[in-house]
Scaffold this motif. Structure first.
Motif, PDB file in Angstrom:
ATOM      1  N   LEU A  28      45.747  45.658  30.514  1.00 44.46           N
ATOM      2  CA  LEU A  28      44.387  45.794  29.994  1.00 44.46           C
ATOM      3  C   LEU A  28      43.380  45.070  30.875  1.00 44.46           C
ATOM      4  CD1 LEU A  28      44.913  45.513  26.145  1.00 44.46           C
ATOM      5  CD2 LEU A  28      43.892  47.433  27.362  1.00 44.46           C
ATOM      6  N   ASP A  29      43.735  43.883  31.347  1.00 39.07           N
ATOM      7  CA  ASP A  29      42.850  43.152  32.253  1.00 39.07           C
ATOM      8  C   ASP A  29      42.596  43.958  33.520  1.00 39.07           C
ATOM      9  OD1 ASP A  29      42.709  41.053  30.487  1.00 39.07           O
ATOM     10  OD2 ASP A  29      44.186  39.809  31.535  1.00 39.07           O
ATOM     11  N   ALA A  30      43.651  44.614  34.039  1.00 33.99           N
ATOM     12  CA  ALA A  30      43.511  45.429  35.249  1.00 33.99           C
ATOM     13  C   ALA A  30      42.573  46.608  34.997  1.00 33.99           C
ATOM     14  CB  ALA A  30      44.881  45.923  35.703  1.00 33.99           C
ATOM     15  N   PHE A  31      42.660  47.199  33.807  1.00 31.50           N
ATOM     16  CA  PHE A  31      41.773  48.308  33.458  1.00 31.50           C
ATOM     17  C   PHE A  31      40.321  47.860  33.429  1.00 31.50           C
ATOM     18  CE2 PHE A  31      39.505  50.123  29.720  1.00 31.50           C
ATOM     19  CZ  PHE A  31      39.142  51.340  30.302  1.00 31.50           C
ATOM     20  N   TYR A  32      40.044  46.737  32.764  1.00 28.33           N
ATOM     21  CA  TYR A  32      38.656  46.272  32.660  1.00 28.33           C
ATOM     22  C   TYR A  32      38.123  45.769  34.006  1.00 28.33           C
ATOM     23  CZ  TYR A  32      38.566  46.954  27.663  1.00 28.33           C
ATOM     24  OH  TYR A  32      38.568  47.536  26.419  1.00 28.33           O
ATOM     25  N   LYS A  33      38.999  45.259  34.836  1.00 30.17           N
ATOM     26  CA  LYS A  33      38.582  44.870  36.175  1.00 30.17           C
ATOM     27  C   LYS A  33      38.185  46.106  36.982  1.00 30.17           C
ATOM     28  CE  LYS A  33      40.143  42.417  40.344  1.00 30.17           C
ATOM     29  NZ  LYS A  33      41.258  41.670  40.970  1.00 30.17           N
ATOM     30  N   GLU A  34      38.972  47.173  36.864  1.00 31.39           N
ATOM     31  CA  GLU A  34      38.650  48.421  37.562  1.00 31.39           C
ATOM     32  C   GLU A  34      37.359  49.019  37.036  1.00 31.39           C
ATOM     33  OE1 GLU A  34      39.139  51.289  40.434  1.00 31.39           O
ATOM     34  OE2 GLU A  34      40.447  49.547  40.111  1.00 31.39           O
ATOM     35  N   LEU A  35      37.158  48.945  35.718  1.00 33.78           N
ATOM     36  CA  LEU A  35      35.932  49.455  35.120  1.00 33.78           C
ATOM     37  C   LEU A  35      34.718  48.716  35.675  1.00 33.78           C
ATOM     38  CD1 LEU A  35      35.415  51.633  32.902  1.00 33.78           C
ATOM     39  CD2 LEU A  35      35.299  49.763  31.247  1.00 33.78           C
ATOM     40  N   ASP A  55      34.258  60.338  32.668  1.00 30.81           N
ATOM     41  CA  ASP A  55      34.831  61.406  33.492  1.00 30.81           C
ATOM     42  C   ASP A  55      34.846  61.021  34.963  1.00 30.81           C
ATOM     43  OD1 ASP A  55      35.405  63.076  31.387  1.00 30.81           O
ATOM     44  OD2 ASP A  55      33.520  64.198  31.515  1.00 30.81           O
ATOM     45  N   ASP A  56      33.768  60.404  35.430  1.00 30.54           N
ATOM     46  CA  ASP A  56      33.699  59.964  36.832  1.00 30.54           C
ATOM     47  C   ASP A  56      34.713  58.857  37.089  1.00 30.54           C
ATOM     48  OD1 ASP A  56      31.642  61.767  37.232  1.00 30.54           O
ATOM     49  OD2 ASP A  56      30.076  60.275  36.872  1.00 30.54           O
ATOM     50  N   PHE A  57      34.849  57.960  36.137  1.00 31.81           N
ATOM     51  CA  PHE A  57      35.815  56.863  36.282  1.00 31.81           C
ATOM     52  C   PHE A  57      37.237  57.396  36.388  1.00 31.81           C
ATOM     53  CE2 PHE A  57      38.797  53.970  34.158  1.00 31.81           C
ATOM     54  CZ  PHE A  57      38.694  52.862  34.986  1.00 31.81           C
ATOM     55  N   LEU A  58      37.590  58.323  35.518  1.00 35.80           N
ATOM     56  CA  LEU A  58      38.946  58.880  35.534  1.00 35.80           C
ATOM     57  C   LEU A  58      39.225  59.619  36.837  1.00 35.80           C
ATOM     58  CD1 LEU A  58      39.203  60.192  31.855  1.00 35.80           C
ATOM     59  CD2 LEU A  58      40.316  58.184  32.845  1.00 35.80           C
ATOM     60  N   GLU A  59      38.226  60.318  37.347  1.00 27.92           N
ATOM     61  CA  GLU A  59      38.404  61.025  38.619  1.00 27.92           C
ATOM     62  C   GLU A  59      38.608  60.038  39.760  1.00 27.92           C
ATOM     63  OE1 GLU A  59      36.026  64.199  41.511  1.00 27.92           O
ATOM     64  OE2 GLU A  59      35.298  63.795  39.485  1.00 27.92           O
ATOM     65  N   THR A  60      37.876  58.932  39.733  1.00 25.93           N
ATOM     66  CA  THR A  60      37.983  57.938  40.802  1.00 25.93           C
ATOM     67  C   THR A  60      39.352  57.265  40.799  1.00 25.93           C
ATOM     68  OG1 THR A  60      35.607  57.499  40.716  1.00 25.93           O
ATOM     69  CG2 THR A  60      36.988  55.825  41.746  1.00 25.93           C
ATOM     70  N   VAL A  61      39.814  56.837  39.638  1.00 23.77           N
ATOM     71  CA  VAL A  61      41.100  56.125  39.594  1.00 23.77           C
ATOM     72  C   VAL A  61      42.274  57.052  39.852  1.00 23.77           C
ATOM     73  CG1 VAL A  61      40.216  54.368  38.024  1.00 23.77           C
ATOM     74  CG2 VAL A  61      41.370  56.375  37.078  1.00 23.77           C
ATOM     75  N   VAL A 102      42.318  59.287  42.260  1.00 18.66           N
ATOM     76  CA  VAL A 102      42.382  59.623  43.689  1.00 18.66           C
ATOM     77  C   VAL A 102      42.352  58.358  44.520  1.00 18.66           C
ATOM     78  CG1 VAL A 102      41.395  61.928  43.454  1.00 18.66           C
ATOM     79  CG2 VAL A 102      39.869  59.980  43.754  1.00 18.66           C
ATOM     80  N   ALA A 103      43.021  57.337  44.022  1.00 19.48           N
ATOM     81  CA  ALA A 103      43.078  56.075  44.757  1.00 19.48           C
ATOM     82  C   ALA A 103      43.753  56.291  46.101  1.00 19.48           C
ATOM     83  CB  ALA A 103      43.845  55.029  43.947  1.00 19.48           C
ATOM     84  N   GLU A 104      43.343  55.497  47.088  1.00 21.90           N
ATOM     85  CA  GLU A 104      43.859  55.664  48.447  1.00 21.90           C
ATOM     86  C   GLU A 104      45.372  55.477  48.521  1.00 21.90           C
ATOM     87  OE1 GLU A 104      41.741  53.044  50.976  1.00 21.90           O
ATOM     88  OE2 GLU A 104      39.793  54.041  50.703  1.00 21.90           O
ATOM     89  N   THR A 105      45.927  54.700  47.604  1.00 20.49           N
ATOM     90  CA  THR A 105      47.369  54.461  47.626  1.00 20.49           C
ATOM     91  C   THR A 105      48.162  55.655  47.119  1.00 20.49           C
ATOM     92  OG1 THR A 105      47.264  53.500  45.403  1.00 20.49           O
ATOM     93  CG2 THR A 105      47.011  51.990  47.273  1.00 20.49           C
ATOM     94  N   GLY A 106      47.473  56.627  46.536  1.00 19.95           N
ATOM     95  CA  GLY A 106      48.169  57.765  45.962  1.00 19.95           C
ATOM     96  C   GLY A 106      48.703  57.472  44.578  1.00 19.95           C
ATOM     97  N   GLU A 107      48.431  56.273  44.066  1.00 14.36           N
ATOM     98  CA  GLU A 107      48.876  55.888  42.741  1.00 14.36           C
ATOM     99  C   GLU A 107      47.664  55.580  41.868  1.00 14.36           C
ATOM    100  OE1 GLU A 107      51.432  52.562  43.151  1.00 14.36           O
ATOM    101  OE2 GLU A 107      52.986  53.653  44.263  1.00 14.36           O
ATOM    102  N   LEU A 108      47.850  55.747  40.561  1.00 11.40           N
ATOM    103  CA  LEU A 108      46.784  55.396  39.635  1.00 11.40           C
ATOM    104  C   LEU A 108      46.508  53.901  39.705  1.00 11.40           C
ATOM    105  CD1 LEU A 108      47.870  57.442  36.489  1.00 11.40           C
ATOM    106  CD2 LEU A 108      45.887  57.900  37.920  1.00 11.40           C
ATOM    107  N   SER A 152      49.956  55.306  31.263  1.00 12.82           N
ATOM    108  CA  SER A 152      49.873  55.638  29.841  1.00 12.82           C
ATOM    109  C   SER A 152      48.436  55.536  29.334  1.00 12.82           C
ATOM    110  CB  SER A 152      50.789  54.721  29.028  1.00 12.82           C
ATOM    111  OG  SER A 152      50.493  53.353  29.292  1.00 12.82           O
ATOM    112  N   LEU A 153      47.689  54.541  29.816  1.00 12.81           N
ATOM    113  CA  LEU A 153      46.292  54.394  29.419  1.00 12.81           C
ATOM    114  C   LEU A 153      45.448  55.510  30.027  1.00 12.81           C
ATOM    115  CD1 LEU A 153      44.030  52.877  28.024  1.00 12.81           C
ATOM    116  CD2 LEU A 153      43.901  51.337  29.996  1.00 12.81           C
TER     117      LEU A 153
END
Length: 287
Positions: free
Chosen positions: A33-40, A49-55, A57-63, A68-69
């Protein structure tokens, strides 16, 4: 009221962490949860919608948030919003050192948030070169209207409507934070420099101690979100003695100011001590 506004009003806030955890049909660790709010925060609280699209297409290829969130937010993206309030207008002072933000709540009420930029500090960077830091203070509302009536004052044009939620208080800081991040917006922020949030205070609409739980919850969240020391949180009250004692327990390092009002100067003299200046001359309390 338009269907668009009605739909927006029904959306839950992602900034209400407790509610989000309750709605999940599985448990997430505090780390996730902390990681989610830090990303936000890093994404400047963009639309969901923009946030979900950004996370996605992360450069690492991973969310960059827990899968699950991500799935939960994707399925429920029409039920949640990053911000439930909107910035209606910004009135910048002629000196460009302060601004009044008018913010519209999801039910149509308006509140004011004020930014002042009086603070500057100097220190040396790692190379010994002197540098300047400019800071902003943000003055918040905690109610739509005010629950306190001062009898000898003119009637307020903003009668009490309702208490703000914790996330509506937090969103005021986010709106102000986005504004002070704009280079050159304020006089002390040149085109090469942004401002940083130094302190918050409850000086605008409302009595903080009449909306105690939301104010404390918002302050505790803001401490983490903006690395804001508790001693840089200032609460101004008309006085609610039991809650003042609660505040000493819940936020022992916060600054507290009490407003005292009286219908005449004689009464004021019994409430406020007279003081001497450096020359030993006695001064009456100000009218």
């Amino acid at each position: 009221m338009s269907s668009e506004k009605c739909s927006h009003r029904r959306r839950r806030s992602l900034l209400d962490r407790t509610n989000l955890e309750e709605q999940l049909d599985y448990s997430l660790s505090s780390y996730e949860l902390d990681a989610f709010y830090k990303e936000l925060h890093q994404q400047s609280y963009s639309k969901l919608d923009d946030f979900l699209e950004t996370v996605n297409v992360a450069e690492t290829g991973e969310l960059s948030i827990a899968p699950s969130l991500f799935g939960f937010l994707l399925r429920n993206r029409h039920d949640y919003a990053t911000m439930t309030t909107s910035l209606s207008s910004v009135h910048l002072s002629s000196s460009r050192r302060s601004a009044v933000l008018q913010i519209q709540l999801s039910d149509g009420y308006y509140i004011d948030t004020v930014i002042t930029t009086p603070e500057m500090e100097q220190d040396n960077d790692s190379n010994g070169k002197q540098q300047q830091h400019h800071y902003a203070s943000i003055h918040l509302s905690c109610q739509a209207g005010c629950s306190v009536t001062v009898p000898h004052y003119p009637p307020s044009s903003e009668s009490f409507k309702r208490n703000l939620t914790s996330y509506e208080i937090i969103e005021q800081v986010i709106h102000a934070w986005k504004l002070v991040q704009q280079k050159g917006q304020f006089d002390c922020a040149t085109t090469h420099r942004t401002l940083h949030v130094r302190s918050i205070s409850f000086l605008e609409n409302g009595e903080p101690l009449h909306n105690y739980d939301a104010v404390v919850k918002a302050c505790q969240s803001l401490e983490q979100m903006f690395q804001l020391p508790q001693d840089q949180i200032h609460i101004t009250t008309y006085g609610a003695a039991p809650r003042i004692l609660n505040l000493l327990e819940d936020m022992p390092h916060a600054s507290l100011s009490v407003r005292l009002h009286a219908s005449n100067q004689d009464k004021r003299r019994t409430m406020i001590f007279q003081s001497d200046d450096d020359n030993g001359e006695q001064h009456e309390p100000l009218d």
